[in-house]
Write an enzyme that holds these catalytic residues in place. Sequence first.
Site, PDB file in Angstrom:
ATOM      1  N   SER A  38       0.847  -1.187   0.000  1.00  0.00           N
ATOM      2  CA  SER A  38       0.000   0.000   0.000  1.00  0.00           C
ATOM      3  C   SER A  38       0.881   1.235   0.000  1.00  0.00           C
ATOM      4  CB  SER A  38      -0.896   0.012   1.251  1.00  0.00           C
ATOM      5  OG  SER A  38      -1.541   1.259   1.403  1.00  0.00           O
ATOM      6  N   TYR A  52      -1.836  -0.421  10.005  1.00  0.00           N
ATOM      7  CA  TYR A  52      -1.930  -0.929   8.636  1.00  0.00           C
ATOM      8  C   TYR A  52      -0.695  -0.520   7.838  1.00  0.00           C
ATOM      9  CZ  TYR A  52      -3.921  -1.610   3.951  1.00  0.00           C
ATOM     10  OH  TYR A  52      -4.152  -2.007   2.658  1.00  0.00           O
ATOM     11  N   LYS A 111       2.177  -2.865   6.029  1.00  0.00           N
ATOM     12  CA  LYS A 111       2.442  -2.814   4.601  1.00  0.00           C
ATOM     13  C   LYS A 111       3.902  -2.453   4.307  1.00  0.00           C
ATOM     14  CE  LYS A 111      -1.563  -4.129   3.182  1.00  0.00           C
ATOM     15  NZ  LYS A 111      -1.717  -5.451   2.522  1.00  0.00           N
TER      16      LYS A 111
END
Length: 265
Positions: free
Chosen positions: A156, A169, A173
Amino acid sequence: MGVRTTWQHRQQGRGQVADSGKVALVTGASRGIGYGIAEALVARGDRVCITGRGEEALKEAVERLGADRVIAVAGKAHDEAHQAAAVERTMEAFGRVDFLVNNAGTNPVFGPIAELDLNVARKVYETNVISALGFAQQTWKAWQKENGGAIVNIASVAGVSASPFIGAYGMSKAAMVNLTLQLAHELAPSVRVNAIAPAVIKTKFAEALYEGREAEAAAAYPLGRLGVPADIGGAAAFLTSEQSDWITGQTLVVDGGIFLNAGVH
């Protein structure tokens, strides 16, 4: 590599759409980005195994993609038994597993990282990173070590820049980007490993980032729109194709140009 797959035996002489002879396993593919990737691979003639948590959602995805070309295995991505079962089922059905796309992911928390529940952080890493390593180990042992192939990890833009309110998150990533480098180094020359780092893609998973303000969110992108799953499907198809045979260890940012706005204004 001279191996006739189970599917090829069944389909011989039936006049089906041209078969690429390749097989992919795509995790977290009952909807969203994973489904878009599976759709792109099926469209070029690959056979695909998709995974996800929900039996019914997977069944519906298989029906849309084509039950003659796609199978599904339900389970939790971080469960080692599920990882082994998905790879085993793919081998049983198609006789090989050339490509692995690690797409399964979670982001259960939204808020400042200074207040992050560490148990939530552990869950995010288990699902987003450790599961990807587990699937890579399984496909390596089952097929790729002796026959080669490619792995694509879905990272991401949150993993290559600061991402307020989705810090856990983003950290996971970033780990996916480094996992890509590690695997690319260790699995060469037979297996190529790359990552894709999408910006906001219009999926249920990312709704909180644009719901009720899509036009405003899209205005920040030089290309004037948010991404859609097919954008990532095309990138994954490229990174698992012969056209990318000399590319490994890279992270392809697919962001509609949003990083162009990061400079001094």
